[in-house]
Design an enzyme around this catalytic site. Structure first.
Site, mmCIF file in Angstrom:
data_model
loop_
_atom_site.group_PDB
_atom_site.id
_atom_site.type_symbol
_atom_site.label_atom_id
_atom_site.label_comp_id
_atom_site.label_asym_id
_atom_site.label_seq_id
_atom_site.Cartn_x
_atom_site.Cartn_y
_atom_site.Cartn_z
ATOM 1 N N PRO A 2 0.827 -1.210 0.000
ATOM 2 C CA PRO A 2 0.000 0.000 0.000
ATOM 3 C C PRO A 2 0.860 1.259 0.000
ATOM 4 O O PRO A 2 1.794 1.388 0.791
ATOM 5 C CB PRO A 2 -0.782 -0.122 1.315
ATOM 6 C CG PRO A 2 -0.769 -1.579 1.640
ATOM 7 C CD PRO A 2 0.545 -2.092 1.135
ATOM 8 N N GLU A 3 0.577 2.157 -0.925
ATOM 9 C CA GLU A 3 1.268 3.433 -0.975
ATOM 10 C C GLU A 3 0.324 4.522 -0.484
ATOM 11 O O GLU A 3 -0.797 4.235 -0.042
ATOM 12 C CB GLU A 3 1.795 3.696 -2.386
ATOM 13 C CG GLU A 3 2.863 2.678 -2.796
ATOM 14 C CD GLU A 3 3.661 3.104 -4.020
ATOM 15 O OE1 GLU A 3 3.613 4.290 -4.394
ATOM 16 O OE2 GLU A 3 4.340 2.242 -4.606
ATOM 17 N N ARG A 109 2.363 -10.690 6.087
ATOM 18 C CA ARG A 109 3.828 -10.639 6.179
ATOM 19 C C ARG A 109 4.321 -10.017 7.486
ATOM 20 O O ARG A 109 5.506 -10.075 7.783
ATOM 21 C CB ARG A 109 4.398 -9.863 4.992
ATOM 22 C CG ARG A 109 4.055 -10.497 3.648
ATOM 23 C CD ARG A 109 4.708 -9.742 2.511
ATOM 24 N NE ARG A 109 4.226 -10.206 1.219
ATOM 25 C CZ ARG A 109 4.601 -9.684 0.049
ATOM 26 N NH1 ARG A 109 5.458 -8.683 0.025
ATOM 27 N NH2 ARG A 109 4.110 -10.145 -1.086
ATOM 28 N N LYS A 150 22.208 18.761 -5.903
ATOM 29 C CA LYS A 150 22.067 17.331 -5.627
ATOM 30 C C LYS A 150 22.405 16.499 -6.865
ATOM 31 O O LYS A 150 21.881 16.727 -7.947
ATOM 32 C CB LYS A 150 20.637 17.011 -5.176
ATOM 33 C CG LYS A 150 20.255 17.578 -3.820
ATOM 34 C CD LYS A 150 20.978 16.862 -2.707
ATOM 35 C CE LYS A 150 20.365 17.187 -1.350
ATOM 36 N NZ LYS A 150 20.296 18.604 -1.039
#
Length: 270
Positions: A2-3, A109, A150
């Site tokens: 799930p995001e 899990r 960066k």
């Protein structure tokens, strides 16, 4: 896994059922999740749930005694069920409500978590998080400043929770494709105009996914048991070797930070 959109959909799904309800019982069948379930979780019992909020991919159940913090991990899910439904395999936590319903946490899990936070403190898992991607704090000026100098590739940059929270692998792939940015472009090399477009596309892709109920890939289902439908809208994620939906060239796949990254070498430039 799930995001952010799936977690937000879970928040919206459980909120009408739990807010304003008094917790009559808390059952922890397996205290060994990603981190040990703290004994303080029992403080929920007798408390009224005042609200359900989300920070990054964490859900927070607010009570006068403190906050229960929930993370769905790789395979966790929350369901609203009648309180007398017998537990099934991998049903690890039940929060029973005075309404006769319960909030049930299932996690095959066991990479998820249930934690506790007092009102006058901030839990370490929340303390170093960047802005929410759909908030006003995540804007072009902020990203330009963070990206300055960066050399980190842009895909890893936008997946860094200290830069912005909740842009997981699926939505990083999709946002970079929509913005026409190669996932291996150094973050500091991108012009303000391209970073502005990327910010817009991240917001657009995430909002669309939330609206469509989250992406069902393997494990996620909404709190009412219905699947999300954004998987039908994916343009590149999981489609390596298939034609690009824009130009028809076959999509490429590389590993960035050990995560599958699919892109079009024609439509996405460095």
């Amino acid at each position: 896994m799930p995001e952010l959109p799936e977690v937000e959909v879970s928040r919206m799904g459980i909120t009408p059922h739990v807010v304003g309800q008094t917790v009559t019982q808390v059952t922890v069948r397996n205290p060994s999740l990603r981190w040990p379930v703290p004994a303080e979780l029992q403080l929920l019992q007798g408390q009224t749930i005042r609200g359900v909020s989300r920070r990054a991919k964490y859900l927070l159940l607010e009570t006068d005694a403190g906050f229960a913090i929930i993370h769905l991990g790789m395979s966790g899910s929350l369901r609203i069920l009648p309180a007398d439904v017998p537990p099934a395999k991998h049903d690890h936590v039940d929060v029973v409500l005075a309404s006769g319903e319960m909030l049930r946490y299932n996690d095959p899990r066991r990479f998820g978590a249930w934690l506790w936070q007092e009102h006058d403190s901030e839990h370490p898992v929340l303390s170093k998080l960047g802005p929410e991607p759909l908030s006003e704090g995540f804007n072009t000026a902020y990203v330009i400043d963070k990206a300055k100098g960066k050399r980190t590739v842009i895909k890893q940059f936008i997946m860094d929770n200290q830069v912005v929270v909740g842009v997981g692998n699926i939505y990083a792939n999709e946002s970079l494709f929509s913005a026409g940015i190669h996932p291996q472009a150094p973050a500091g090399s991108l012009s303000p105009e391209r970073l502005h477009l990327l910010v817009d596309e991240i917001k657009s892709v995430l909002q669309k996914a939330i609206t469509q109920g989250g992406t069902t890939l393997k494990d996620f289902k909404q709190s009412d048991g219905k699947p999300g439908y954004f998987a039908q809208e994916l343009q590149v994620y999981g489609k390596a070797g298939k034609p690009c939906p824009r130009c028809g060239q076959l999509l490429n796949e590389v590993k960035i930070g050990q995560r599958a990254t699919v892109y079009c070498s024609e439509c996405q430039r460095l």
